[in-house]
Enzyme design. Structure first.
Site, PDB file in Angstrom:
ATOM      1  N   ASP A 181       2.796 -52.442   1.074  1.00 27.99           N
ATOM      2  CA  ASP A 181       2.123 -51.293   1.678  1.00 27.99           C
ATOM      3  C   ASP A 181       2.634 -50.009   1.024  1.00 27.99           C
ATOM      4  O   ASP A 181       3.532 -50.048   0.179  1.00 27.99           O
ATOM      5  CB  ASP A 181       2.304 -51.303   3.199  1.00 27.99           C
ATOM      6  N   SER A 222       3.306 -45.141   6.592  1.00 27.67           N
ATOM      7  CA  SER A 222       3.240 -46.565   6.328  1.00 27.67           C
ATOM      8  C   SER A 222       1.835 -46.960   5.857  1.00 27.67           C
ATOM      9  O   SER A 222       1.352 -46.440   4.863  1.00 27.67           O
ATOM     10  CB  SER A 222       3.673 -47.354   7.571  1.00 27.67           C
TER      11      SER A 222
END
Length: 577
Positions: free
Chosen positions: A305, A146
């Site tokens: 992201d 992530s």
């Protein structure tokens, strides 16, 4: 085995991958570094595992990946129907070793006769979630850490519904992973054998086409409205990650063409070299987007992201500067837009799903439209689990969100999705611009209608073995001596999601919380305020969440700062004791 024994096992393993051998040789200079790499196995939790790259059982490398996949294969064979025929979908992001780990996943699955569907190039987490459902796969694997720093990578597992595994399934999987005794000697098939035996399939553009068609259907515009010229001016940054192509295609297919991509951040880069952190929650990640926004006169800035499951949005304020919306604020704007443009029938059956640390303004907005709110534990896997349940209850999923920049409007994906969120955010910004308002002005209208709900989050990073012990100390101390008041506000209710008890602090009465166990404490205070504490499941952090509400922005801001200062002081006092 002691960590010293495990270290020696790795050092003496003749077939160890060469670059890991070199790193182990370099680690001889620091016993502390060796201990941290070997003192435990990398934790495989309910969402998979995440850690620093490098040699060792407490690191991400091909051997710890193989162990995780061996456990997954054994789980699928024992607990699912026909995993060999259904296969496993695999995707990966732009991080170091991501594609290599994806191939390793296919190699170990192949040894069990389980075929893999691997994306031919890097793709977002929501693509993986959708692919599992589209292909009818038995499971999915996403290689990503992530928004963690560049030295990290991770391994996330998805069930056949396309969602992260809920606790009951995850516990069975964790049991299988932990039962694998020697990560260094797990059998696998070479890549060329996988291809020869039809156990490796590359996913091309067909999945993207099907996914984007469903994203387009989320639009509240008619065909003629989509074809009309758009007024909105957009700057977009994928922050060196996976979202570039899908976000652009998603926006263009509903008529947006004034999209300026931050080219310095458009190319995938495992070092994320232009930002301190590739996290749209961090305002510094928008620095370049803000510079270009001023050049192009952009109305909104959007950023995702690296694995494109989180979306951040910044809007120009009255001073001509850009203000980054919080995850709660963007979620509220999206929720209001979706519910305002839903049919009465959909609203009657419709549900908002949010987490226990997400703004309570969500429930206020949903109630305004006659929509019921369902609260879940932190983590989108719980939202995905609820959506699955709606298939049998007749309830209709309308929107789900969490404060950490995760949103979902279409149930064809079962995890947070920055691609569809980007499309919806720009559509609602266009809607409000046509009314002569920015998103900040639209948000102010909602505050005036529902109250000034303000939230914030603080976190304390405590790395390594000692850090984990100190985080445990904080939670244990507060459980044994709960807050009675914070910043002068009496605690009225305490919820302990580990013991699953809800305690009325005035009467002392208790009731059972009907949710799975989790290490979270939440305190409800006078004046419609609350505080929650929760160790992160993916980072070496303890997080404190705050929420307040009043009819005055000034009063809400004052109270929020008092709560933050008080809790931060008390936590540090615990650590110093």
């Amino acid at each position: 085995m002691t960590w010293q024994d495990t270290y020696q096992k790795w050092v003496s393993y003749e077939s160890l991958e060469e670059h890991l051998k070199l790193q182990l040789a370099e680690m001889k200079k620091s016993e502390e570094a060796i201990e941290d790499a070997f003192y435990k196995d990398l934790t495989f939790g309910t969402g998979g595992m995440r850690g620093m790259l490098g040699p060792g059982t407490n690191r991400m490398n091909i051997y710890t990946i193989r162990k995780a996949v061996e456990g997954l294969a054994n789980y699928l064979i024992k607990h699912t129907t026909n995993p060999q025929g259904k296969g496993v979908a695999v995707s990966y992001d732009s991080r170091y070793m991501s594609k290599e780990f994806a191939i390793e996943t296919a190699k170990v699955l192949g040894k069990h006769g389980i075929k893999s569907y691997v994306f031919s190039n890097l793709h977002p987490t929501p693509s993986l979630s959708y692919a599992v459902r589209h292909l009818g796969a038995a499971a999915g694997v996403m290689i990503t850490a992530s928004h963690n720093p560049p030295e990290y990578n991770g391994f996330k597992v998805y069930n056949e519904d396309g969602g992260q595994m809920p606790p009951a399934q995850a516990e069975q999987l964790i049991k299988e992973v932990n039962a694998v005794e020697n990560e260094l000697t797990i059998p696998y098939l070479p890549e060329h054998v996988l291809k020869e035996q039809g156990l490796l399939h590359w996913i091309g553009e067909e999945v993207d086409h099907a996914y984007l068609e469903l994203v387009k259907r989320l639009s509240r515009w008619t065909t003629s409205e989509i074809e009309q010229p758009k007024e909105l001016n957009i700057v977009f940054t994928p922050l060196h990650g996976t979202s570039h192509d899908l976000v652009l295609k998603g926006l263009r297919q509903i008529g947006f063409d004034a999209i300026h991509v931050v080219q310095e951040q458009a190319k995938p880069d495992p070092d994320f070299s232009t930002v301190d952190s590739p996290n749209p929650e961090e305002h510094q990640a928008f620095t370049m987007a803000m510079e270009q926004g001023l050049i192009y006169g952009a109305d909104v800035l959007i950023g995702t992201d690296p694995d494109a499951d989180r979306l951040g949005v910044a809007v120009k304020d009255s001073n001509g500067s850009y203000q980054v919306l919080t995850g709660n604020q963007l979620g509220i704007l999206m929720l209001d837009y979706i519910l305002a443009h839903s049919t009465e029938e959909d609203r009657k059956k419709g549900r908002l799903i949010k987490t226990i640390v997400t703004t309570e303004m969500g429930q206020a907005v949903a109630s305004h439209y006659g929509v019921e709110t369902i609260n879940t534990l932190t983590g989108f896997k719980f939202i995905g689990e609820k959506i699955k349940q709606f298939e049998s209850t007749g309830e209709k999923f309308l929107f789900g969100f969490e404060e950490s920049y995760g949103y979902l409007a279409g149930d064809f994906v079962r995890d947070k999705d920055a691609v569809q969120a980007a499309v919806i955010a720009c559509e609602l910004a266009e809607y409000w611009k046509r009314k002569g308002k920015t998103l900040l002005e639209a948000l102010e209208e909602l505050y005036e209608l529902h109250g000034y709900y303000l939230e914030d989050m603080l976190s304390l990073t405590l790395k390594g073995k000692d850090g984990a012990e100190r985080i445990a100390k904080i939670m244990e101390h507060i459980r044994l001596a709960p807050f009675n008041e914070i910043a002068g506000l009496p605690v009225t209710l305490m919820e302990d999601y580990q013991s699953l008890e809800r305690i009325n602090m005035k009467s002392g009465t208790k009731e059972t919380i009907q949710l799975p166990q989790e290490n979270v404490l939440k305190f409800y205070l006078d004046k419609n305020s609350w505080v929650a504490l929760r160790p992160s499941g993916t980072e070496p952090k303890v997080k404190y969440y705050f929420g307040v509400s009043s009819h005055s922005r000034i009063e809400s801001e004052r109270l929020l700062e008092q709560l933050k200062a008080e809790v931060n002081h008390r936590v540090h006092t615990i650590l110093e004791s």
